[in-house]
Design a protein around this motif. Sequence first.
Motif, PDB file in Angstrom:
ATOM      1  N   GLU A  58     -40.971  -6.058 -33.500  1.00  0.00           N
ATOM      2  CA  GLU A  58     -42.110  -6.517 -32.698  1.00  0.00           C
ATOM      3  C   GLU A  58     -42.712  -7.802 -33.281  1.00  0.00           C
ATOM      4  OE1 GLU A  58     -43.747  -5.567 -29.905  1.00  0.00           O
ATOM      5  OE2 GLU A  58     -42.182  -4.090 -29.490  1.00  0.00           O
ATOM      6  N   ALA A  59     -42.874  -7.791 -34.608  1.00  0.00           N
ATOM      7  CA  ALA A  59     -43.524  -8.919 -35.273  1.00  0.00           C
ATOM      8  C   ALA A  59     -42.705 -10.195 -35.136  1.00  0.00           C
ATOM      9  CB  ALA A  59     -43.736  -8.584 -36.738  1.00  0.00           C
ATOM     10  N   ARG A  60     -41.411 -10.055 -34.873  1.00  0.00           N
ATOM     11  CA  ARG A  60     -40.557 -11.235 -34.778  1.00  0.00           C
ATOM     12  C   ARG A  60     -40.255 -11.640 -33.339  1.00  0.00           C
ATOM     13  NH1 ARG A  60     -40.392  -9.257 -39.377  1.00  0.00           N
ATOM     14  NH2 ARG A  60     -39.773 -10.353 -41.275  1.00  0.00           N
ATOM     15  N   LYS A  61     -40.879 -10.951 -32.409  1.00  0.00           N
ATOM     16  CA  LYS A  61     -40.679 -11.324 -31.009  1.00  0.00           C
ATOM     17  C   LYS A  61     -41.266 -12.704 -30.748  1.00  0.00           C
ATOM     18  CE  LYS A  61     -40.403  -7.068 -28.337  1.00  0.00           C
ATOM     19  NZ  LYS A  61     -41.169  -6.203 -27.444  1.00  0.00           N
ATOM     20  N   GLY A  62     -40.680 -13.398 -29.810  1.00  0.00           N
ATOM     21  CA  GLY A  62     -41.187 -14.716 -29.460  1.00  0.00           C
ATOM     22  C   GLY A  62     -42.504 -14.615 -28.709  1.00  0.00           C
ATOM     23  N   ALA A  63     -43.129 -15.798 -28.457  1.00  0.00           N
ATOM     24  CA  ALA A  63     -44.432 -15.842 -27.805  1.00  0.00           C
ATOM     25  C   ALA A  63     -44.391 -15.169 -26.437  1.00  0.00           C
ATOM     26  CB  ALA A  63     -44.891 -17.286 -27.668  1.00  0.00           C
ATOM     27  N   GLU A  64     -43.236 -15.219 -25.792  1.00  0.00           N
ATOM     28  CA  GLU A  64     -43.134 -14.599 -24.474  1.00  0.00           C
ATOM     29  C   GLU A  64     -42.366 -13.289 -24.532  1.00  0.00           C
ATOM     30  OE1 GLU A  64     -41.588 -17.772 -22.133  1.00  0.00           O
ATOM     31  OE2 GLU A  64     -43.419 -18.930 -22.488  1.00  0.00           O
ATOM     32  N   GLY A  65     -42.353 -12.678 -25.699  1.00  0.00           N
ATOM     33  CA  GLY A  65     -41.723 -11.366 -25.859  1.00  0.00           C
ATOM     34  C   GLY A  65     -40.216 -11.416 -26.038  1.00  0.00           C
ATOM     35  N   GLN A  66     -39.662 -12.604 -26.344  1.00  0.00           N
ATOM     36  CA  GLN A  66     -38.222 -12.682 -26.539  1.00  0.00           C
ATOM     37  C   GLN A  66     -37.807 -11.878 -27.775  1.00  0.00           C
ATOM     38  OE1 GLN A  66     -40.338 -15.297 -26.531  1.00  0.00           O
ATOM     39  NE2 GLN A  66     -39.440 -17.099 -25.575  1.00  0.00           N
ATOM     40  N   MET A  67     -36.665 -11.192 -27.617  1.00  0.00           N
ATOM     41  CA  MET A  67     -36.159 -10.387 -28.720  1.00  0.00           C
ATOM     42  C   MET A  67     -35.625 -11.297 -29.826  1.00  0.00           C
ATOM     43  SD  MET A  67     -36.517  -7.276 -28.571  1.00  0.00           S
ATOM     44  CE  MET A  67     -36.848  -5.885 -27.516  1.00  0.00           C
ATOM     45  N   PRO A  68     -35.867 -10.948 -31.076  1.00  0.00           N
ATOM     46  CA  PRO A  68     -35.279 -11.743 -32.170  1.00  0.00           C
ATOM     47  C   PRO A  68     -33.770 -11.505 -32.243  1.00  0.00           C
ATOM     48  CG  PRO A  68     -36.350  -9.783 -33.044  1.00  0.00           C
ATOM     49  CD  PRO A  68     -36.625  -9.796 -31.572  1.00  0.00           C
ATOM     50  N   ILE A  69     -33.034 -12.453 -32.796  1.00  0.00           N
ATOM     51  CA  ILE A  69     -31.592 -12.228 -32.963  1.00  0.00           C
ATOM     52  C   ILE A  69     -31.269 -11.803 -34.386  1.00  0.00           C
ATOM     53  CG2 ILE A  69     -30.802 -13.725 -31.082  1.00  0.00           C
ATOM     54  CD1 ILE A  69     -30.212 -15.850 -33.249  1.00  0.00           C
ATOM     55  N   ARG A  70     -32.217 -11.983 -35.270  1.00  0.00           N
ATOM     56  CA  ARG A  70     -32.027 -11.464 -36.629  1.00  0.00           C
ATOM     57  C   ARG A  70     -33.384 -11.127 -37.233  1.00  0.00           C
ATOM     58  NH1 ARG A  70     -31.004 -16.943 -37.318  1.00  0.00           N
ATOM     59  NH2 ARG A  70     -28.777 -16.570 -37.112  1.00  0.00           N
ATOM     60  N   ILE A  71     -33.336 -10.336 -38.297  1.00  0.00           N
ATOM     61  CA  ILE A  71     -34.562  -9.972 -38.999  1.00  0.00           C
ATOM     62  C   ILE A  71     -34.618 -10.722 -40.326  1.00  0.00           C
ATOM     63  CG2 ILE A  71     -35.907  -8.071 -39.987  1.00  0.00           C
ATOM     64  CD1 ILE A  71     -35.652  -8.100 -36.870  1.00  0.00           C
ATOM     65  N   THR A  72     -33.499 -10.740 -41.047  1.00  0.00           N
ATOM     66  CA  THR A  72     -33.396 -11.567 -42.243  1.00  0.00           C
ATOM     67  C   THR A  72     -32.180 -12.479 -42.036  1.00  0.00           C
ATOM     68  OG1 THR A  72     -31.833 -10.232 -43.518  1.00  0.00           O
ATOM     69  CG2 THR A  72     -34.144  -9.567 -43.602  1.00  0.00           C
ATOM     70  N   ALA A  73     -31.930 -13.350 -43.026  1.00  0.00           N
ATOM     71  CA  ALA A  73     -30.784 -14.247 -42.904  1.00  0.00           C
ATOM     72  C   ALA A  73     -29.465 -13.476 -43.007  1.00  0.00           C
ATOM     73  CB  ALA A  73     -30.846 -15.308 -43.996  1.00  0.00           C
ATOM     74  N   ASN A  74     -29.521 -12.218 -43.465  1.00  0.00           N
ATOM     75  CA  ASN A  74     -28.296 -11.454 -43.711  1.00  0.00           C
ATOM     76  C   ASN A  74     -27.958 -10.436 -42.646  1.00  0.00           C
ATOM     77  OD1 ASN A  74     -27.732 -12.653 -46.175  1.00  0.00           O
ATOM     78  ND2 ASN A  74     -29.191 -11.315 -47.231  1.00  0.00           N
ATOM     79  N   ASP A  75     -28.668 -10.467 -41.516  1.00  0.00           N
ATOM     80  CA  ASP A  75     -28.372  -9.432 -40.528  1.00  0.00           C
ATOM     81  C   ASP A  75     -28.412  -9.991 -39.116  1.00  0.00           C
ATOM     82  OD1 ASP A  75     -31.106  -9.581 -39.790  1.00  0.00           O
ATOM     83  OD2 ASP A  75     -31.599  -8.184 -41.404  1.00  0.00           O
ATOM     84  N   ILE A  76     -28.058  -9.131 -38.185  1.00  0.00           N
ATOM     85  CA  ILE A  76     -28.221  -9.472 -36.774  1.00  0.00           C
ATOM     86  C   ILE A  76     -28.900  -8.307 -36.075  1.00  0.00           C
ATOM     87  CG2 ILE A  76     -26.407 -11.185 -36.342  1.00  0.00           C
ATOM     88  CD1 ILE A  76     -24.528  -8.951 -35.717  1.00  0.00           C
ATOM     89  N   TYR A  77     -29.720  -8.664 -35.088  1.00  0.00           N
ATOM     90  CA  TYR A  77     -30.360  -7.638 -34.269  1.00  0.00           C
ATOM     91  C   TYR A  77     -29.636  -7.643 -32.929  1.00  0.00           C
ATOM     92  CZ  TYR A  77     -33.892  -5.071 -31.691  1.00  0.00           C
ATOM     93  OH  TYR A  77     -34.537  -4.151 -30.911  1.00  0.00           O
ATOM     94  N   CYS A  78     -28.935  -6.539 -32.659  1.00  0.00           N
ATOM     95  CA  CYS A  78     -28.068  -6.493 -31.479  1.00  0.00           C
ATOM     96  C   CYS A  78     -28.069  -5.073 -30.928  1.00  0.00           C
ATOM     97  CB  CYS A  78     -26.658  -6.922 -31.897  1.00  0.00           C
ATOM     98  SG  CYS A  78     -25.473  -6.938 -30.566  1.00  0.00           S
TER      99      CYS A  78
END
Length: 314
Positions: free
Chosen positions: A198-218
């Motif tokens: 949630e904290a990494r969602k974009g201003a318009e609620g876009q889903m993040p593609i990663r949480i840290t540099a070592n992972d992917i959110y998929c």
Amino acid sequence: MSGPELQDLCRLCGVLRRSESHRNPTRKEDVSKIIRAGLNINVEEDVTGIHPPYICRPCEMKLRRWWDATKKKKKASLNIKVSNFPRGEGISSQSTTATLAKVEWEEAARSAGLNTWLTDSRLQVMKMDGEGMPSVFFTVFDDCTWRLIVAGIVAQGDLPVCCGHPRVLSVEDFQDMLRKLSSLFVCEGNKDLHGVVEARKGAEGQMPIRITANDIYCQGTVRHIKCLLLSNRPRCDVCRIHRSDLMVLASREKGKLFKDVSVDSTIPNKNLTNQQLQQKVSLLQTERRNLKRRSLALKDKVASLLEKENVARQ
Ligand SMILES: [Zn+2]
Ligand SMILES: [Zn+2]
């Protein structure tokens, strides 16, 4: 699909068996010991849908004659030219044999408990998740090259699950992959990180593609970039180790939430996430309860002061 059915062929020599109405065909299991001893083939490792179930009468006679002779310590040779299954193995350029093989490969995948989709150009093997959605796509193309997609991620050649599988599959490679697909878990990654996501969602609620540099959110989960994708545990070792880093972030996020969303925060409500808003509401309610309690306490105090004064005045 025309052509002979697998059950009409001899498991050993591969010729079309002559059906004899007065006797049942010989099952390969009935002579598996002799086949193993004489031809060094273990038919118990055969795959339904790839290997024929019966052997022909001439092969059976040869086997039994050889066996009798061997038991009597006589020198004997076993003259059976063993045919390869599936037919067309060794990547035939003739598309008819390739297609025939694919039909047999499809049957093998189905008997391994996997779902399939066969077209002229490819055989797709799918593994379903608990909700009946395909989570693994294992595709074998007409030239026996292949592709593996697990949970939306293309499995690269350096993953353990791909290791040892050449670019062009033989039937053994194919069966090996089927075994892996049916027995291993699709790594679940780390799904329970709503606050962090949630904290990494974009201003318009876009889903993040990663949480840290070592992972992917998929597909709703956080995977390490080196996720093994298929593992003998529900969460692969790489994602399990990465989890502790993510948990640190999650607890930091929780702390930040309380700090950011104070009741006198200058952030306009419309810019807060749902979770932050809920947090703010509950903070406001607590604050209100505290104020009420304090004002009641003050009232009491004033009352008691007045009472004391009155007593003194009298
Ligand atoms: Zn035969
Ligand atoms: Zn993983």
